[in-house]
Design a protein around this motif. Structure first.
Motif, PDB file in Angstrom:
ATOM      1  N   SER A   1       0.818  -1.222   0.000  1.00 31.00           N
ATOM      2  CA  SER A   1       0.000   0.000   0.000  1.00 31.00           C
ATOM      3  C   SER A   1       0.852   1.272   0.000  1.00 31.00           C
ATOM      4  CB  SER A   1      -0.958  -0.007   1.191  1.00 31.00           C
ATOM      5  OG  SER A   1      -0.227  -0.262   2.359  1.00 31.00           O
ATOM      6  N   ASN A   2       2.125   1.143   0.434  1.00 29.94           N
ATOM      7  CA  ASN A   2       3.017   2.313   0.392  1.00 29.94           C
ATOM      8  C   ASN A   2       3.660   2.516  -0.988  1.00 29.94           C
ATOM      9  OD1 ASN A   2       4.723   0.134   0.351  1.00 29.94           O
ATOM     10  ND2 ASN A   2       5.923   0.715   2.137  1.00 29.94           N
ATOM     11  N   GLY A   3       3.242   1.688  -1.966  1.00 26.39           N
ATOM     12  CA  GLY A   3       3.753   1.850  -3.332  1.00 26.39           C
ATOM     13  C   GLY A   3       4.993   1.029  -3.641  1.00 26.39           C
TER      14      GLY A   3
ATOM     15  N   LYS B   1      12.794 -10.991  -0.613  1.00 26.74           N
ATOM     16  CA  LYS B   1      12.858 -12.404  -0.218  1.00 26.74           C
ATOM     17  C   LYS B   1      11.753 -12.756   0.781  1.00 26.74           C
ATOM     18  CE  LYS B   1      17.091 -12.150   1.415  1.00 26.74           C
ATOM     19  NZ  LYS B   1      17.284 -10.685   1.277  1.00 26.74           N
ATOM     20  N   SER B   2      11.647 -11.934   1.826  1.00 26.46           N
ATOM     21  CA  SER B   2      10.616 -12.248   2.835  1.00 26.46           C
ATOM     22  C   SER B   2       9.216 -12.134   2.252  1.00 26.46           C
ATOM     23  CB  SER B   2      10.738 -11.321   4.039  1.00 26.46           C
ATOM     24  OG  SER B   2      11.944 -11.566   4.702  1.00 26.46           O
ATOM     25  N   SER B   3       9.019 -11.169   1.375  1.00 25.94           N
ATOM     26  CA  SER B   3       7.706 -11.044   0.731  1.00 25.94           C
ATOM     27  C   SER B   3       7.368 -12.323  -0.025  1.00 25.94           C
ATOM     28  CB  SER B   3       7.693  -9.858  -0.235  1.00 25.94           C
ATOM     29  OG  SER B   3       7.904  -8.654   0.465  1.00 25.94           O
TER      30      SER B   3
ATOM     31  N   MET C   1       8.704 -15.357   0.523  1.00 23.75           N
ATOM     32  CA  MET C   1       8.575 -16.465   1.475  1.00 23.75           C
ATOM     33  C   MET C   1       7.213 -16.427   2.170  1.00 23.75           C
ATOM     34  SD  MET C   1      11.383 -18.126   1.174  1.00 23.75           S
ATOM     35  CE  MET C   1      11.216 -17.585  -0.486  1.00 23.75           C
ATOM     36  N   ARG C   2       6.797 -15.225   2.587  1.00 25.82           N
ATOM     37  CA  ARG C   2       5.501 -15.117   3.272  1.00 25.82           C
ATOM     38  C   ARG C   2       4.351 -15.472   2.331  1.00 25.82           C
ATOM     39  NH1 ARG C   2       7.763 -10.181   5.764  1.00 25.82           N
ATOM     40  NH2 ARG C   2       6.674  -8.975   4.160  1.00 25.82           N
ATOM     41  N   THR C   3       4.528 -15.129   1.048  1.00 19.46           N
ATOM     42  CA  THR C   3       3.473 -15.448   0.079  1.00 19.46           C
ATOM     43  C   THR C   3       3.381 -16.962  -0.128  1.00 19.46           C
ATOM     44  OG1 THR C   3       3.959 -13.356  -1.007  1.00 19.46           O
ATOM     45  CG2 THR C   3       2.557 -14.893  -2.210  1.00 19.46           C
TER      46      THR C   3
ATOM     47  N   PRO D   1      10.634 -18.650  10.407  1.00 19.58           N
ATOM     48  CA  PRO D   1      10.889 -17.233  10.177  1.00 19.58           C
ATOM     49  C   PRO D   1      12.202 -16.816  10.828  1.00 19.58           C
ATOM     50  CG  PRO D   1       9.183 -17.500  11.828  1.00 19.58           C
ATOM     51  CD  PRO D   1       9.554 -18.876  11.363  1.00 19.58           C
ATOM     52  N   GLN D   2      12.649 -15.627  10.456  1.00 23.38           N
ATOM     53  CA  GLN D   2      13.925 -15.099  10.934  1.00 23.38           C
ATOM     54  C   GLN D   2      14.008 -15.153  12.452  1.00 23.38           C
ATOM     55  OE1 GLN D   2      14.281 -11.537   8.791  1.00 23.38           O
ATOM     56  NE2 GLN D   2      16.324 -11.075   9.546  1.00 23.38           N
ATOM     57  N   GLU D   3      13.006 -14.632  13.095  1.00 20.26           N
ATOM     58  CA  GLU D   3      12.982 -14.694  14.549  1.00 20.26           C
ATOM     59  C   GLU D   3      11.632 -15.232  14.950  1.00 20.26           C
ATOM     60  OE1 GLU D   3      13.880 -10.967  16.339  1.00 20.26           O
ATOM     61  OE2 GLU D   3      15.759 -10.832  15.212  1.00 20.26           O
TER      62      GLU D   3
HETATM   63  P1  ADP Z   1      12.462  -8.592   6.721  1.00 19.89           P
HETATM   64  O1  ADP Z   1      12.786  -9.786   7.544  1.00 19.89           O
HETATM   65  O2  ADP Z   1      12.029  -8.947   5.359  1.00 19.89           O
HETATM   66  O3  ADP Z   1      13.502  -7.508   6.736  1.00 19.89           O
HETATM   67  P2  ADP Z   1      11.026  -6.831   8.385  1.00 19.89           P
HETATM   68  O4  ADP Z   1      11.636  -7.203   9.688  1.00 19.89           O
HETATM   69  O5  ADP Z   1      11.434  -5.622   7.645  1.00 19.89           O
HETATM   70  O6  ADP Z   1      11.140  -8.048   7.402  1.00 19.89           O
HETATM   71  O7  ADP Z   1       9.447  -6.810   8.532  1.00 19.89           O
HETATM   72  C1  ADP Z   1       8.763  -7.204   9.685  1.00 19.89           C
HETATM   73  C2  ADP Z   1       7.272  -6.921   9.467  1.00 19.89           C
HETATM   74  O8  ADP Z   1       7.085  -5.546   9.076  1.00 19.89           O
HETATM   75  C3  ADP Z   1       6.693  -7.755   8.350  1.00 19.89           C
HETATM   76  O9  ADP Z   1       5.421  -8.200   8.753  1.00 19.89           O
HETATM   77  C4  ADP Z   1       6.591  -6.837   7.173  1.00 19.89           C
HETATM   78  O10 ADP Z   1       5.445  -7.129   6.410  1.00 19.89           O
HETATM   79  C5  ADP Z   1       6.474  -5.467   7.800  1.00 19.89           C
HETATM   80  N1  ADP Z   1       7.220  -4.478   6.998  1.00 19.89           N
HETATM   81  C6  ADP Z   1       8.459  -4.593   6.518  1.00 19.89           C
HETATM   82  N2  ADP Z   1       8.821  -3.505   5.833  1.00 19.89           N
HETATM   83  C7  ADP Z   1       7.767  -2.680   5.894  1.00 19.89           C
HETATM   84  C8  ADP Z   1       7.514  -1.396   5.389  1.00 19.89           C
HETATM   85  N3  ADP Z   1       8.395  -0.739   4.631  1.00 19.89           N
HETATM   86  N4  ADP Z   1       6.314  -0.850   5.640  1.00 19.89           N
HETATM   87  C9  ADP Z   1       5.412  -1.486   6.369  1.00 19.89           C
HETATM   88  N5  ADP Z   1       5.602  -2.706   6.889  1.00 19.89           N
HETATM   89  C10 ADP Z   1       6.759  -3.288   6.658  1.00 19.89           C
END
Ligand code: ADP
Ligand code: ADP
Length: 224
Positions: A13-15, A41-43, A45-47, A81-83
């Motif tokens: 939603s933030n573009g 990557k996380s996007s 993986m979560r999908t 997940p990472q943590e």
């Molecule tokens: P990653 O392990 O990919 O770095 P983050 O720790 O950045 O993930 O993200 C933790 C949570 O915050 C996730 O649920 C993610 O969807 C959300 N998130 C990550 N980046 C943003 C962002 N720029 N704006 C809003 N939410 C975010």
């Protein structure tokens, strides 16, 4: 069993366009997903793990449609997940037993043998009665594997597993992962080239939501 990802797109939603027409075919074994922070990557993986929806595209795991048959995927998915939170005041064998009940392993004899085998496999037998709050980072990761394996997964997703592990713990964790890869699709998402080089037969390089390279780690190194 094969994981097929086709034309996957996601704009938040933030573009931020986090996934741009991603196409990947992932076979059994260890697959490395390599890319810098913010690559998407996380996007992805979560999908795949059914935790978020893409805007368009499709994902299949064998004959399961991942985007519509979420319950089917969740039954056969191990997600690290990472943590991930652990309950600090519970010991490993107690928690694994409880989780096994939740997974439907209600027969006591069966549960005992499943839980004991997982504690041995992850090298946590000696620490089975220790509270998880006292575990090191590596032990927590290995407990995460034990927990993930309760589901008898066909697909295991591991997000940035070796961050913060000391070299001995890292090796132990990676060896454990490579054993799992034999009859499972294991996706290892990381920004550490060596993790992928050491373990994965196949890999993709991701940047800014796009797949820049697909192939073996050897081919990737030759391409640089
Ligand atoms: P990653 O392990 O990919 O770095 P983050 O720790 O950045 O993930 O993200 C933790 C949570 O915050 C996730 O649920 C993610 O969807 C959300 N998130 C990550 N980046 C943003 C962002 N720029 N704006 C809003 N939410 C975010
Ligand atoms: P990686 O795991 O490779 O670090 P992410 O998938 O966490 O990459 O992030 C890809 C991009 O999407 C980043 O720019 C991140 O800030 C953004 N992002 C991730 N999750 C969210 C979210 N929930 N909302 C908004 N932006 C997000």
């Amino acid at each position: 069993m094969q994981l097929t990802i086709s034309n996957l797109n996601k704009t938040y939603s933030n573009g931020v366009h986090a996934l741009k027409d991603v196409n990947l075919t992932i076979n059994q074994g260890m697959f490395g997903l390599l890319g810098p922070n913010g690559a998407g990557k996380s996007s992805l993986m979560r999908t795949i793990a059914t935790l978020q929806e893409p805007d368009s595209g499709s994902i299949s795991l064998g004959n399961i449609n991942v985007l519509t048959q979420k319950e089917e995927v969740r039954k056969t998915l191990g997600y690290l997940p990472q943590e991930f939170g652990v309950y600090p005041k519970v010991d490993a064998i107690t928690l694994l037993n409880h989780l096994a009940v939740l997974k439907g392993i209600t027969n006591t004899t069966e549960r005992k043998s499943v839980v004991e085998a997982l504690l041995h496999k992850t090298n946590l037998w000696g620490a089975r009665k220790k509270n998880l709050g006292g575990y090191s980072g590596g032990m927590k990761q290995r407990f995460g594997i034990a927990q993930a394996l309760l589901a008898n997964p066909k697909l295991i997703i591991v997000d940035e597993p070796t961050a913060g592990l000391d070299p001995a713990e890292r090796n132990r964790f990676l060896n454990l992962l490579s054993e799992l890869g034999e009859n499972t699709v294991v996706i290892l998402s990381t920004h550490i080239v060596d993790d992928v080089k050491e373990l994965c037969s196949d890999m993709a390089v991701f940047n800014k939501g796009e797949v820049l390279f697909k192939g073996s780690p050897d081919e990737a190194l030759n391409a640089i």
